[in-house]
Design a protein around this motif. Structure first.
Motif: not given
Length: 328
Positions: A91, A60-61, A4, A63, A88, A83-84, A80-81
């Motif tokens: 994060a 994604w990275s 990221s 939270s 997971a 597509s990540n 989000l979960a």
């Protein structure tokens, strides 16, 4: 987090170092002006897509607390979960909601597109006004096979309006000072602008770069594309009428170029293509060695390749999650 961070760094670095790289690549790009315009236009679109992709990587990275209503937050978290592409469970907790990383870049891009669309509409209105102003003073005439609108003006000037009704506009002063071959070169130059729809290219580029002039990369593209379009038209005129005729015409029109630029700015620069410009004579007679721009062009290609890969990963994963029904 590392990926990221690299994605965000690539987007920011492109925004900053894009200008010097485009300048460094100019000797190579100017030899292939149409390819340069296409490449720079795609690079601009890719950079905008990368801004949104960087937001996805951060969402994604990272939270954090969710300010969204519970049903909306649940759907957002589920998408989000889904597509990540990473684990997971890794994060990092922050005080900034993940939705901010997701929606803020997308909203910024939408604002840019909205402002650009508004500017394009205003230029269209300016073009209509310019055409209406030519109606009582211009008369149509066929010169060297081109439909030309001739206006009574002692200054030697020529430009192309991106409207089929008016097309190429020349002044009576231009017809007096140019010989036949020089006039052929000017008309071929302007006809190329119309045939290749350069006014649409400038509208598209200007609509995006206008709200982003504070970004060096976007500003450099906005400045470079009109120049490469002029070079492309010069190349066509050079093939039709010869280098000497085109260079002579540009020099003859050079004295009026400053006044013509000022007039075109008032009538919509994205719609008027200037044939004048003695600064281009050097490029016609003694082109710059393209090898001087190879490194700059290669650097741009490498950066764009990185942005393509990361953008495809981010947007592809998001589209796949939507297709799987994460919002349902």
């Amino acid at each position: 987090m590392l990926l990221s961070g690299l994605m965000v760094f690539a987007v920011l670095a492109t925004a900053v170092i894009g200008r010097p790289l485009i300048r460094a690549a100019a000797p190579a790009l100017i030899r292939f002006p149409r390819f340069a315009v296409l490449g720079l236009g795609l690079s601009l679109v890719l950079w905008l897509a990368s801004v949104v992709a960087a937001g996805l990587f951060l969402a994604w990275s990272l939270s954090g607390p969710s300010p969204l209503p519970a049903p909306v937050a649940e759907v957002c978290q589920r998408c989000l979960a889904a597509s990540n592409p990473f684990s997971a469970g890794f994060a990092t907790q922050t005080v900034v909601p993940a939705a901010a990383f997701l929606f803020a870049p997308a909203a910024a891009v939408m604002v840019v597109l909205t402002l650009g669309g508004r500017a394009a509409w205003q230029r269209q209105a300016q073009l209509r006004e310019t055409c209406r102003s030519l109606l009582p003073v211009g008369h149509r005439q066929v010169i060297d096979g081109h439909q030309v609108t001739v206006i009574d003006d002692p200054h030697p000037s020529a430009f192309a309006l991106g409207r089929d009704r008016w097309g190429i506009v020349v002044s009576t002063g231009l017809l007096k000072v140019l010989g036949y071959q020089e006039l052929r070169a000017v008309l071929a130059h302007e006809a190329t602008h119309l045939r290749e729809r350069h006014h649409l290219v400038l509208d598209f580029i200007g609509s995006i770069t206008g709200p982003l002039r504070w970004v060096p990369f976007a500003a450099a593209i906005g400045d470079a594309v009109p120049h490469y379009l002029e070079v492309s038209a010069d190349n066509a005129a050079q093939r039709r009428a010869g280098t000497r005729a085109l260079a002579s015409a540009l020099l003859a029109m050079g004295e009026a170029s400053s006044a013509q630029r000022a007039a075109s700015d008032q009538s919509g620069p994205s719609r008027m293509m200037l044939a004048a410009g003695p600064e281009r004579v050097r490029q016609l007679i003694s082109p710059v060695n393209p090898r001087r721009g190879v490194l700059g062009a290669a650097a741009i290609i490498v950066i764009m390749a990185v942005l393509i890969v990361t953008s495809v990963i981010a947007h592809g994963a998001a589209l796949a999650a939507l297709a799987s029904g994460c919002v349902i």
